[in-house]
Design a protein around this motif. Structure first.
Motif, PDB file in Angstrom:
ATOM      1  N   GLU B  26       0.886  -1.205   0.136  1.00 21.60           N
ATOM      2  CA  GLU B  26      -0.105  -0.009   0.056  1.00 21.60           C
ATOM      3  C   GLU B  26       0.856   1.222   0.012  1.00 21.60           C
ATOM      4  O   GLU B  26       1.696   1.282   1.009  1.00 21.60           O
ATOM      5  N   THR B  27       0.786   2.206  -0.642  1.00 21.99           N
ATOM      6  CA  THR B  27       1.128   3.480  -0.809  1.00 21.99           C
ATOM      7  C   THR B  27       0.226   4.532  -0.695  1.00 21.99           C
ATOM      8  O   THR B  27      -0.942   4.216  -0.661  1.00 21.99           O
ATOM      9  N   PRO B  28       0.634   5.582  -0.388  1.00 23.09           N
ATOM     10  CA  PRO B  28      -0.626   6.672  -0.166  1.00 23.09           C
ATOM     11  C   PRO B  28      -1.475   6.881  -1.239  1.00 23.09           C
ATOM     12  O   PRO B  28      -2.704   7.400  -0.981  1.00 23.09           O
ATOM     13  N   ASP B  29      -1.145   6.717  -2.589  1.00 16.12           N
ATOM     14  CA  ASP B  29      -2.131   6.839  -3.549  1.00 16.12           C
ATOM     15  C   ASP B  29      -2.606   5.555  -4.053  1.00 16.12           C
ATOM     16  O   ASP B  29      -3.705   5.795  -4.721  1.00 16.12           O
ATOM     17  N   ALA B  30      -2.198   4.341  -3.901  1.00 22.14           N
ATOM     18  CA  ALA B  30      -2.605   3.083  -4.384  1.00 22.14           C
ATOM     19  C   ALA B  30      -2.146   1.938  -3.637  1.00 22.14           C
ATOM     20  O   ALA B  30      -1.212   1.774  -2.858  1.00 22.14           O
ATOM     21  N   TYR B  31      -3.049   0.818  -4.222  1.00 20.40           N
ATOM     22  CA  TYR B  31      -2.567  -0.556  -3.544  1.00 20.40           C
ATOM     23  C   TYR B  31      -1.594  -1.185  -5.010  1.00 20.40           C
ATOM     24  O   TYR B  31      -2.254  -1.107  -5.801  1.00 20.40           O
ATOM     25  N   ILE B  32      -0.788  -1.802  -4.450  1.00 21.95           N
ATOM     26  CA  ILE B  32      -0.097  -2.574  -5.680  1.00 21.95           C
ATOM     27  C   ILE B  32      -0.104  -4.037  -5.296  1.00 21.95           C
ATOM     28  O   ILE B  32       0.373  -4.470  -4.343  1.00 21.95           O
ATOM     29  N   LEU B  33      -0.628  -4.750  -6.391  1.00 18.12           N
ATOM     30  CA  LEU B  33      -0.476  -6.191  -6.215  1.00 18.12           C
ATOM     31  C   LEU B  33       0.377  -6.808  -7.236  1.00 18.12           C
ATOM     32  O   LEU B  33       0.390  -6.503  -8.234  1.00 18.12           O
ATOM     33  N   TYR B  34       1.064  -7.812  -6.552  1.00 13.88           N
ATOM     34  CA  TYR B  34       1.978  -8.521  -7.657  1.00 13.88           C
ATOM     35  C   TYR B  34       1.602 -10.013  -7.699  1.00 13.88           C
ATOM     36  O   TYR B  34       1.607 -10.623  -6.315  1.00 13.88           O
ATOM     37  N   ILE B  35       1.137 -10.570  -8.637  1.00 17.74           N
ATOM     38  CA  ILE B  35       0.897 -11.961  -8.752  1.00 17.74           C
ATOM     39  C   ILE B  35       1.847 -12.838  -9.653  1.00 17.74           C
ATOM     40  O   ILE B  35       1.806 -12.562 -10.790  1.00 17.74           O
ATOM     41  N   ASP B  36       2.330 -13.774  -9.214  1.00 17.07           N
ATOM     42  CA  ASP B  36       2.972 -14.617  -9.891  1.00 17.07           C
ATOM     43  C   ASP B  36       2.203 -15.588 -10.932  1.00 17.07           C
ATOM     44  O   ASP B  36       1.479 -16.281 -10.320  1.00 17.07           O
ATOM     45  N   LEU B  37       2.318 -15.367 -12.161  1.00 18.01           N
ATOM     46  CA  LEU B  37       1.622 -16.293 -13.024  1.00 18.01           C
ATOM     47  C   LEU B  37       2.496 -16.639 -14.197  1.00 18.01           C
ATOM     48  O   LEU B  37       2.099 -16.458 -15.284  1.00 18.01           O
ATOM     49  N   PRO B  38       3.306 -17.542 -13.847  1.00 15.56           N
ATOM     50  CA  PRO B  38       4.286 -17.947 -14.817  1.00 15.56           C
ATOM     51  C   PRO B  38       3.444 -18.619 -16.128  1.00 15.56           C
ATOM     52  O   PRO B  38       2.497 -19.728 -15.942  1.00 15.56           O
ATOM     53  N   GLY B  39       3.908 -18.564 -17.363  1.00 14.11           N
ATOM     54  CA  GLY B  39       3.198 -19.101 -18.460  1.00 14.11           C
ATOM     55  C   GLY B  39       1.955 -18.669 -18.882  1.00 14.11           C
ATOM     56  O   GLY B  39       1.507 -18.908 -20.031  1.00 14.11           O
ATOM     57  N   VAL B  40       1.254 -17.557 -18.356  1.00  9.33           N
ATOM     58  CA  VAL B  40       0.221 -16.877 -18.671  1.00  9.33           C
ATOM     59  C   VAL B  40       0.568 -15.675 -19.766  1.00  9.33           C
ATOM     60  O   VAL B  40       1.262 -14.917 -19.523  1.00  9.33           O
ATOM     61  N   THR B  41      -0.030 -15.873 -21.041  1.00 10.21           N
ATOM     62  CA  THR B  41       0.149 -14.835 -21.837  1.00 10.21           C
ATOM     63  C   THR B  41      -1.104 -13.594 -21.509  1.00 10.21           C
ATOM     64  O   THR B  41      -2.054 -14.090 -20.844  1.00 10.21           O
ATOM     65  N   LYS B  42      -0.808 -12.542 -22.092  1.00 15.29           N
ATOM     66  CA  LYS B  42      -1.823 -11.248 -22.226  1.00 15.29           C
ATOM     67  C   LYS B  42      -3.191 -11.924 -22.484  1.00 15.29           C
ATOM     68  O   LYS B  42      -4.262 -11.718 -21.848  1.00 15.29           O
ATOM     69  N   GLU B  43      -3.192 -12.761 -23.660  1.00 11.00           N
ATOM     70  CA  GLU B  43      -4.318 -13.292 -24.357  1.00 11.00           C
ATOM     71  C   GLU B  43      -5.412 -14.207 -23.174  1.00 11.00           C
ATOM     72  O   GLU B  43      -6.468 -14.403 -23.223  1.00 11.00           O
ATOM     73  N   ASN B  44      -4.360 -14.876 -22.572  1.00  8.81           N
ATOM     74  CA  ASN B  44      -4.986 -15.976 -21.679  1.00  8.81           C
ATOM     75  C   ASN B  44      -5.399 -15.411 -20.382  1.00  8.81           C
ATOM     76  O   ASN B  44      -5.732 -16.115 -19.394  1.00  8.81           O
TER      77      ASN B  44
END
Lengths: 152, 122
Positions: B26-44
């Motif tokens: 969490e930052t003062p302006d936003a929440y930042i979320l990192y999710i590990d999704l190995p092998g996933v393409t933008k289309e999927n």
């Protein structure tokens, strides 16, 4: 018979080592030919891998999300394939402003003994969407040959 | 109407998904979320906001040659899915998504009125 001071901790330790040796043996039997170099693994985490074999090549896939291409190293030495690198944390946790951290960070190494000789100069490694794919073509002699036996 | 939807939701939950690990800052302006999704393409990859929750779903396809023997099989196969309940101060119109090296980075902007303001003491 010599007298030895009884130490419960030492007894427990030898028992654990015996058990570990037994388990290692069991795994060695199971993965014969493609065993992992256990002693090389000192890293805190290791990427998960899939290894498959076709008639012509071995295909190794490793999941290493969050690592850039430049931070991954693939080497082959004495028929041992090593994948190493470092996963860096994207954000500094200086302010401790995190709600949850579930992902793992740090350097990793994983080594595998190849069951047969490979063409080292023809090895292909690709890194896409956090998945490293290594293709290791087999040397002609290492390929399985089918010999037809005629029964006369 | 509401009942119908709950039935659909239950049916969906019968499927099993892989739960990817996530980091949330969490930052003062936003929440930042990192999710590990190995092998996933933008289309999927599918990201949506339904009611109060953010749903991330992605597919990982492995293409193996037909006549291959598996020696090690540690990779999780199937579909990734993770649901997050959005905090009240998230501005739904300010959600940014980036996919870098198999990691999804979501920036969830906070509503202007719920941002932290420092009050100066005169």
């Amino acid at each position: 018979m010599t007298l030895v001071r009884w130490s419960p901790l030492r007894d427990l330790a030898t028992e654990i080592f015996d058990l570990q040796r037994e388990i290692n043996k069991m795994f060695d039997r199971f993965f014969r030919g493609f065993e992992e170099e256990e002693e090389v693994r000192i890293s805190t985490w290791s990427p998960r891998v899939d290894i498959s074999e076709t008639d012509d090549e071995y295909i190794v896939r490793a999941e290493i999300p969050g690592v850039s291409k430049d931070d991954v190293k693939v080497t082959i030495r004495d028929n041992v394939l090593t994948i190493s690198g470092e996963k860096k944390q994207e954000k500094e946790t200086k302010n401790e402003n995190f709600h949850r951290i579930e992902r793992v960070y740090g350097s990793f190494t994983r080594s595998f003994t190849l069951p047969g000789a490979v063409k080292v100069d023809k090895v292909e490694a690709k890194f896409k969407d956090g998945v490293l794919t290594i293709k290791l073509p087999k040397v002609e002699e290492a390929k399985t040959k089918e010999i037809e036996v005629k029964v006369g | 109407m509401r009942r119908d939807r709950s039935i659909i939701k239950n049916e969906k939950s019968l499927r099993t998904y892989i739960t990817p690990p996530a980091d949330l800052y969490e930052t003062p302006d936003a929440y930042i979320l990192y999710i590990d999704l190995p092998g996933v393409t933008k289309e999927n990859l599918n990201i949506k906001v339904v009611d109060n929750s953010l749903i991330v779903q992605g597919k990982f396809e492995l293409s193996l040659p037909k006549d291959s023997d598996t020696m090690f099989s540690e990779l999780a196969k199937g579909e990734y899915r993770r649901e997050f309940v959005l905090a009240g101060d998230v501005d739904r119109n300010k959600i940014d998504a980036k996919l870098v090296n198999g990691v999804l980075i979501l920036t969830l902007g906070k509503k202007e009125e719920s941002k932290e303001i420092e009050i100066k003491i005169e």
